[in-house]
Design a protein around this motif. Sequence first.
Motif, PDB file in Angstrom:
ATOM      1  N   ASP A 127       0.867  -1.170   0.000  1.00 31.89           N
ATOM      2  CA  ASP A 127       0.000   0.000   0.000  1.00 31.89           C
ATOM      3  C   ASP A 127       0.913   1.231   0.000  1.00 31.89           C
ATOM      4  N   ALA A 128       0.690   2.130  -0.952  1.00 28.51           N
ATOM      5  CA  ALA A 128       1.577   3.301  -1.088  1.00 28.51           C
ATOM      6  C   ALA A 128       1.450   4.264   0.093  1.00 28.51           C
ATOM      7  N   ASP A 129       0.408   4.100   0.888  1.00 27.72           N
ATOM      8  CA  ASP A 129       0.250   4.982   2.048  1.00 27.72           C
ATOM      9  C   ASP A 129       0.949   4.452   3.300  1.00 27.72           C
ATOM     10  N   VAL A 130       1.646   3.330   3.149  1.00 26.67           N
ATOM     11  CA  VAL A 130       2.422   2.831   4.286  1.00 26.67           C
ATOM     12  C   VAL A 130       3.896   3.130   4.025  1.00 26.67           C
ATOM     13  N   HIS A 131       4.520   3.828   4.942  1.00 27.11           N
ATOM     14  CA  HIS A 131       5.926   4.212   4.777  1.00 27.11           C
ATOM     15  C   HIS A 131       6.742   3.511   5.851  1.00 27.11           C
ATOM     16  N   VAL A 132       7.578   2.579   5.428  1.00 23.16           N
ATOM     17  CA  VAL A 132       8.452   1.898   6.385  1.00 23.16           C
ATOM     18  C   VAL A 132       9.827   2.529   6.252  1.00 23.16           C
ATOM     19  N   LEU A 133      10.237   3.247   7.269  1.00 25.29           N
ATOM     20  CA  LEU A 133      11.476   4.020   7.164  1.00 25.29           C
ATOM     21  C   LEU A 133      12.549   3.429   8.062  1.00 25.29           C
ATOM     22  N   GLN A 134      13.653   3.040   7.443  1.00 29.87           N
ATOM     23  CA  GLN A 134      14.769   2.577   8.247  1.00 29.87           C
ATOM     24  C   GLN A 134      15.729   3.749   8.391  1.00 29.87           C
ATOM     25  N   LEU A 135      15.848   4.257   9.591  1.00 28.83           N
ATOM     26  CA  LEU A 135      16.577   5.507   9.789  1.00 28.83           C
ATOM     27  C   LEU A 135      17.944   5.263  10.419  1.00 28.83           C
ATOM     28  N   PRO A 136      18.942   6.037  10.023  1.00 28.58           N
ATOM     29  CA  PRO A 136      20.247   5.946  10.704  1.00 28.58           C
ATOM     30  C   PRO A 136      20.114   6.388  12.168  1.00 28.58           C
ATOM     31  N   PRO A 137      21.064   5.954  13.004  1.00 34.29           N
ATOM     32  CA  PRO A 137      20.918   6.187  14.445  1.00 34.29           C
ATOM     33  C   PRO A 137      20.913   7.659  14.872  1.00 34.29           C
ATOM     34  N   ASP A 138      21.409   8.539  14.015  1.00 34.76           N
ATOM     35  CA  ASP A 138      21.430   9.945  14.438  1.00 34.76           C
ATOM     36  C   ASP A 138      20.245  10.744  13.875  1.00 34.76           C
ATOM     37  N   SER A 139      19.139  10.056  13.613  1.00 34.00           N
ATOM     38  CA  SER A 139      17.997  10.735  12.966  1.00 34.00           C
ATOM     39  C   SER A 139      17.085  11.434  13.978  1.00 34.00           C
ATOM     40  N   HIS A 140      17.681  12.110  14.942  1.00 34.73           N
ATOM     41  CA  HIS A 140      16.860  12.679  16.012  1.00 34.73           C
ATOM     42  C   HIS A 140      15.903  13.750  15.517  1.00 34.73           C
ATOM     43  N   ARG A 141      16.400  14.616  14.649  1.00 35.34           N
ATOM     44  CA  ARG A 141      15.519  15.695  14.155  1.00 35.34           C
ATOM     45  C   ARG A 141      14.410  15.135  13.277  1.00 35.34           C
ATOM     46  N   GLU A 142      14.737  14.090  12.508  1.00 34.24           N
ATOM     47  CA  GLU A 142      13.724  13.478  11.639  1.00 34.24           C
ATOM     48  C   GLU A 142      12.617  12.865  12.501  1.00 34.24           C
ATOM     49  N   ILE A 143      13.034  12.169  13.575  1.00 27.56           N
ATOM     50  CA  ILE A 143      12.021  11.556  14.446  1.00 27.56           C
ATOM     51  C   ILE A 143      11.207  12.642  15.148  1.00 27.56           C
ATOM     52  N   ASN A 144      11.896  13.665  15.580  1.00 29.78           N
ATOM     53  CA  ASN A 144      11.209  14.804  16.193  1.00 29.78           C
ATOM     54  C   ASN A 144      10.124  15.327  15.224  1.00 29.78           C
ATOM     55  N   ALA A 145      10.528  15.544  13.963  1.00 34.94           N
ATOM     56  CA  ALA A 145       9.591  16.095  12.972  1.00 34.94           C
ATOM     57  C   ALA A 145       8.426  15.142  12.730  1.00 34.94           C
ATOM     58  N   LEU A 146       8.715  13.866  12.619  1.00 34.57           N
ATOM     59  CA  LEU A 146       7.639  12.895  12.363  1.00 34.57           C
ATOM     60  C   LEU A 146       6.660  12.881  13.536  1.00 34.57           C
ATOM     61  N   GLN A 147       7.200  12.920  14.760  1.00 39.91           N
ATOM     62  CA  GLN A 147       6.308  12.918  15.930  1.00 39.91           C
ATOM     63  C   GLN A 147       5.442  14.174  15.944  1.00 39.91           C
ATOM     64  N   ARG A 148       6.022  15.295  15.537  1.00 43.03           N
ATOM     65  CA  ARG A 148       5.237  16.537  15.515  1.00 43.03           C
ATOM     66  C   ARG A 148       4.188  16.523  14.411  1.00 43.03           C
TER      67      ARG A 148
END
Length: 412
Positions: free
Chosen positions: A276-297
């Motif tokens: 399903d194109a609406d499912v995004h499985v993202l494997q993130l590098p360990p220093d992806s703090h800002r990316e996770i912050n943004a996704l949570q927001r």
Amino acid sequence: MSATLGDYVEWLGQGEIREIERLAGFLGPLRVQHINSTAEGGGVAEILHRLIPLKKEVGLHPQWTVIEGEQAFFDATKAFHNALHGRRTEISREAFHVFRETGKKNLNKVQRDADVVVIHDPQPLPLVEARDQTRARWVWRCHIDLSEADPRVWGFLRGFVERFDAAIFHLPEYTQHVGIDQYLLMPAIDPLSEKNRDLPSGEVQKVLERFSVDPERPILLQVSRFDYLKDPLGVLEAYRKVKRWADCQLVLAGGGASDDPEGERVYREVLSRVDDADVHVLQLPPDSHREINALQRAATIVIQKSIKEGFGLVVTEAMWKGKPVIGGNVGGIRRQVLHGVTGFLVNTVEGAAFRIRQLLSDPVLRQRMGEQARELVRSRFLLPHYLRNWLLVLLALRNPGRGVFRLGLPAD
Ligand code: UDP
């Protein structure tokens, strides 16, 4: 640049900060060595990265050391981890042997002049063999839920644990029959870290764009290491049930931890089930703090459908960002997701789907729960609260033999 204690005044007030400074003053330049098994990935590393500078700032001399091991060691300790969480797991005699031997190879990592040695989780437990070469007090800081621990594995580890002066657990239900003092304290997040500080909305938008997530449509998010105990497959199923009725997207974001060899397998299994194109499985590098912050927001609803969860810092992080959380009815999630107040606790895929639909259809409820969630985190789960409780433990270690202490835990 690291935050200073004064930077937390806006959330905790001047009185709390002064109390922390006063408590630290009683301890002086105590040498506290923390030892764990990974420098990044997972909750333990996340906390240590922030706790160590703050302990330093209040005058302690903390140090953080990471043990080393071969693949066979991390396979063994991941199997122990699963078994301690009550999952049926085959463990060979060889695994116990590798565990002991790796411990021996790391004995030289213990700082001989430490005043306190803190061992995090089971991986470095055998380092207690070096205890007699130090004059330190030894503390085992356990971050996992031992309430249904496999008796064979726990019986083995307990032999090490009983050689410590004290153990620290998150919750009363995790305490054990061990003849040493036990302290209860829950961890916390740092509101000033890359992971949690405020972000300009433009940056949030850019992260969504980068991962091809549509900002105009509802976003369900789970952030976790790819681990069966976090139940990413259950989240996927719940999403599918919701999707029949309501438009939404699912983001499963996570990476590995260097001490978790199962991650890649679970990631591939999740990927293989996505159509399903609406499912995004993202494997993130360990220093992806800002990316996770943004996704949570950016998330409309945050999910943490764990089957077992020691505490669940990702839940705290999402709540701090004003998000209602739908969480598995287990472990530390239960202390954060107050059912019907800061989110919903669920026991099944069906339950998760039901609550997702309810929240998707009710923006007012989402808003109210999100505000309550943030306030709960502000009042209990910010880093200075944790530091303060740590200082109390370090002081209490001078006066042993008192049994079980609850620090900063509200009555049940
Ligand atoms: N985390 C991360 N990248 C990932 C997955 C998780 O930085 O890909 C962080 C997450 O934001 C949280 C911590 O790792 O701060 C996970 O802690 P938690 O207590 O939720 O679970 P654990 O991994 O320790 O079981």
